[in-house]
Design an enzyme around this catalytic site. Structure first.
Site, PDB file in Angstrom:
ATOM      1  N   CYS A   1      12.401  -0.890  -2.811  1.00  0.00           N
ATOM      2  CA  CYS A   1      11.877  -1.190  -4.148  1.00  0.00           C
ATOM      3  C   CYS A   1      10.610  -1.998  -3.894  1.00  0.00           C
ATOM      4  O   CYS A   1      10.616  -2.934  -3.082  1.00  0.00           O
ATOM      5  CB  CYS A   1      12.886  -2.004  -4.952  1.00  0.00           C
ATOM      6  SG  CYS A   1      12.206  -2.642  -6.511  1.00  0.00           S
TER       7      CYS A   1
ATOM      8  N   ASP B   1       3.314   1.388 -11.291  1.00  0.00           N
ATOM      9  CA  ASP B   1       4.673   0.869 -11.089  1.00  0.00           C
ATOM     10  C   ASP B   1       5.188   0.420 -12.455  1.00  0.00           C
ATOM     11  O   ASP B   1       4.426   0.318 -13.429  1.00  0.00           O
ATOM     12  CB  ASP B   1       4.642  -0.323 -10.114  1.00  0.00           C
ATOM     13  CG  ASP B   1       6.025  -0.952  -9.901  1.00  0.00           C
ATOM     14  OD1 ASP B   1       7.001  -0.199  -9.749  1.00  0.00           O
ATOM     15  OD2 ASP B   1       6.136  -2.195  -9.916  1.00  0.00           O
ATOM     16  N   SER B   2       6.485   0.108 -12.506  1.00  0.00           N
ATOM     17  CA  SER B   2       7.055  -0.415 -13.744  1.00  0.00           C
ATOM     18  C   SER B   2       6.490  -1.793 -14.079  1.00  0.00           C
ATOM     19  O   SER B   2       6.536  -2.208 -15.228  1.00  0.00           O
ATOM     20  CB  SER B   2       8.575  -0.527 -13.590  1.00  0.00           C
ATOM     21  OG  SER B   2       8.875  -1.353 -12.480  1.00  0.00           O
TER      22      SER B   2
ATOM     23  N   HIS C   1       9.212  -4.168  -5.518  1.00  0.00           N
ATOM     24  CA  HIS C   1       9.281  -5.584  -5.884  1.00  0.00           C
ATOM     25  C   HIS C   1       9.834  -6.451  -4.744  1.00  0.00           C
ATOM     26  O   HIS C   1       9.667  -7.667  -4.763  1.00  0.00           O
ATOM     27  CB  HIS C   1      10.194  -5.787  -7.101  1.00  0.00           C
ATOM     28  CG  HIS C   1       9.536  -5.496  -8.412  1.00  0.00           C
ATOM     29  ND1 HIS C   1       9.274  -4.225  -8.843  1.00  0.00           N
ATOM     30  CD2 HIS C   1       9.079  -6.328  -9.386  1.00  0.00           C
ATOM     31  CE1 HIS C   1       8.695  -4.284 -10.020  1.00  0.00           C
ATOM     32  NE2 HIS C   1       8.562  -5.544 -10.382  1.00  0.00           N
TER      33      HIS C   1
ATOM     34  N   CYS D   1       6.327   2.910  -6.957  1.00  0.00           N
ATOM     35  CA  CYS D   1       7.626   2.522  -7.498  1.00  0.00           C
ATOM     36  C   CYS D   1       8.640   3.478  -6.900  1.00  0.00           C
ATOM     37  O   CYS D   1       8.498   4.704  -7.051  1.00  0.00           O
ATOM     38  CB  CYS D   1       7.589   2.659  -9.019  1.00  0.00           C
ATOM     39  SG  CYS D   1       9.180   2.425  -9.824  1.00  0.00           S
ATOM     40  N   ASN D   2       9.633   2.931  -6.211  1.00  0.00           N
ATOM     41  CA  ASN D   2      10.640   3.801  -5.598  1.00  0.00           C
ATOM     42  C   ASN D   2      11.449   4.545  -6.646  1.00  0.00           C
ATOM     43  O   ASN D   2      11.780   5.712  -6.484  1.00  0.00           O
ATOM     44  CB  ASN D   2      11.589   2.967  -4.739  1.00  0.00           C
ATOM     45  CG  ASN D   2      10.922   2.479  -3.481  1.00  0.00           C
ATOM     46  OD1 ASN D   2      11.030   3.100  -2.435  1.00  0.00           O
ATOM     47  ND2 ASN D   2      10.215   1.375  -3.568  1.00  0.00           N
TER      48      ASN D   2
ATOM     49  N   GLU E   1       9.751 -10.846 -10.484  1.00  0.00           N
ATOM     50  CA  GLU E   1       8.838 -10.908 -11.644  1.00  0.00           C
ATOM     51  C   GLU E   1       8.745 -12.337 -12.198  1.00  0.00           C
ATOM     52  O   GLU E   1       7.759 -12.700 -12.823  1.00  0.00           O
ATOM     53  CB  GLU E   1       9.300  -9.944 -12.745  1.00  0.00           C
ATOM     54  CG  GLU E   1       9.154  -8.468 -12.399  1.00  0.00           C
ATOM     55  CD  GLU E   1       7.817  -7.842 -12.827  1.00  0.00           C
ATOM     56  OE1 GLU E   1       7.207  -8.296 -13.801  1.00  0.00           O
ATOM     57  OE2 GLU E   1       7.399  -6.880 -12.151  1.00  0.00           O
TER      58      GLU E   1
HETATM   59  N1  DGL Z   1       9.317  -1.525  -8.389  1.00  0.00           N
HETATM   60  C1  DGL Z   1      10.277  -0.550  -8.760  1.00  0.00           C
HETATM   61  C2  DGL Z   1      10.801   0.218  -7.567  1.00  0.00           C
HETATM   62  O1  DGL Z   1      10.152   0.276  -6.551  1.00  0.00           O
HETATM   63  C3  DGL Z   1      11.439  -0.909  -9.610  1.00  0.00           C
HETATM   64  C4  DGL Z   1      11.548  -2.105 -10.414  1.00  0.00           C
HETATM   65  C5  DGL Z   1      12.222  -1.778 -11.735  1.00  0.00           C
HETATM   66  O2  DGL Z   1      13.450  -1.756 -11.799  1.00  0.00           O
HETATM   67  O3  DGL Z   1      11.462  -1.498 -12.663  1.00  0.00           O
HETATM   68  O4  DGL Z   1      11.860   0.795  -7.620  1.00  0.00           O
END
Ligand code: DGL
Length: 275
Positions: free
Chosen positions: A189, A11-12, A191, A74-75, A154
């Site tokens: 997402c 993931d990011s 997160h 990560c979406n 975060e």
């Molecule tokens: N966790 C990431 C997602 O599922 C995105 C978070 C980011 O913007 O990096 O899209």
């Protein structure tokens, strides 16, 4: 005993740890290697080309750990990079989170009206609209970008008054008109599940919140079985963490996403820029 190599997950940042948690629950005897690209977060405001380049680098780093499968937790990266990744590394199985998230939403809706909360880039790319449309063309979809949720999550502020205020503001346009208001919200997402209690407080009863973690874990289990890659070796079941920046912070805040503590010395600093 099966194939004892690890499953790679990236993931990011820390959001994908919500998926890692579901993988851990569903697959107790699989080793898991998790990579958070904390140096380059957020992905959700970046272009598809940039996110694809990052996703390819993350995958190469995971392959250097001899993983047998890659899960894009990560979406944003799933939405833009699953095809290039799968093509470049075939026959390596590559699993994303958008299709499983879409399936969870379609299974939950009673009124055929789904709202999707995601990053700007996921909304813009339309991957959820396509995935839900392919599963259930009768469902109408409204999407809402919620970039600030990533920073709140975060920061470890996912379940407080600031998160509630942000949720109220983001959700208002979706629920202004009772005739189009969704009965199901997909947290598109990885997160966002840490904000679920705050979002639920704003929504009150009558709206179901779903995320892709559990359905992704089921998809991974099915793909392991189909490719003869699963292991049930009881001596397996470890997690290993890699981060591209601030490993100490990753360990400190990551526990909120993973649902159990991450030891500071369990997180290794890695560099993807030359991969
Ligand atoms: N966790 C990431 C997602 O599922 C995105 C978070 C980011 O913007 O990096 O899209």
């Amino acid at each position: 005993m099966g194939d004892r190599r690890a499953i790679g997950v990236f993931d990011s940042g820390m959001g994908g740890l919500t998926v890692l948690r579901a993988l851990r629950d569903t697959l107790p005897h699989e080793d898991l290697v998790y990579l958070g690209d904390t140096a380059r977060l957020p992905y959700g405001t970046k272009s598809a080309d940039t996110v694809t380049a990052y996703a390819l680098q993350a995958t190469r780093k995971l392959l250097a750990h001899d993983v047998k499968m890659v899960v894009i937790a990560c979406n944003t990266a799933s939405a833009v990079a699953i095809e290039p990744l799968a093509n470049q590394h075939a026959p390596l199985p590559v699993i994303g989170v958008v299709e499983p998230g879409a399936r969870a939403g379609v299974a939950a809706t009673q009124t055929n009206r789904i709202g999707v909360l995601a990053t700007e880039s996921t909304v813009k790319g339309g991957a959820y609209a396509r995935a839900i449309g392919a599963l259930a063309p009768e469902v109408s979809i409204r999407q809402q970008p919620c970039a600030l949720f990533v920073a709140l999550a975060e920061e470890g502020w996912g379940n407080d008054a600031i998160a509630e205020a942000a949720a109220a503001r983001y959700l208002k346009p979706l629920f202004d008109d009772p005739d189009t208001a969704p009965d199901t919200l997909v947290l598109g997402c990885t997160h966002f599940p840490v904000l679920a209690p705050a979002i639920a407080r704003v929504l009150g009863d009558g709206v179901t919140l779903v995320d892709s973690a559990a359905t992704t874990a089921e998809t991974v289990a099915a793909a392991l079985a189909a490719n003869d890659l699963a292991t049930d070796d009881p001596s397996n079941g470890s997690e290993r963490f890699l981060a591209t920046d601030a490993p100490e912070r990753f360990a400190r805040v990551g526990g909120l996403f993973f649902g159990s503590e991450i030891a500071a010395d369990a997180v290794e600093l890695v560099d993807l820029r030359h991969g």
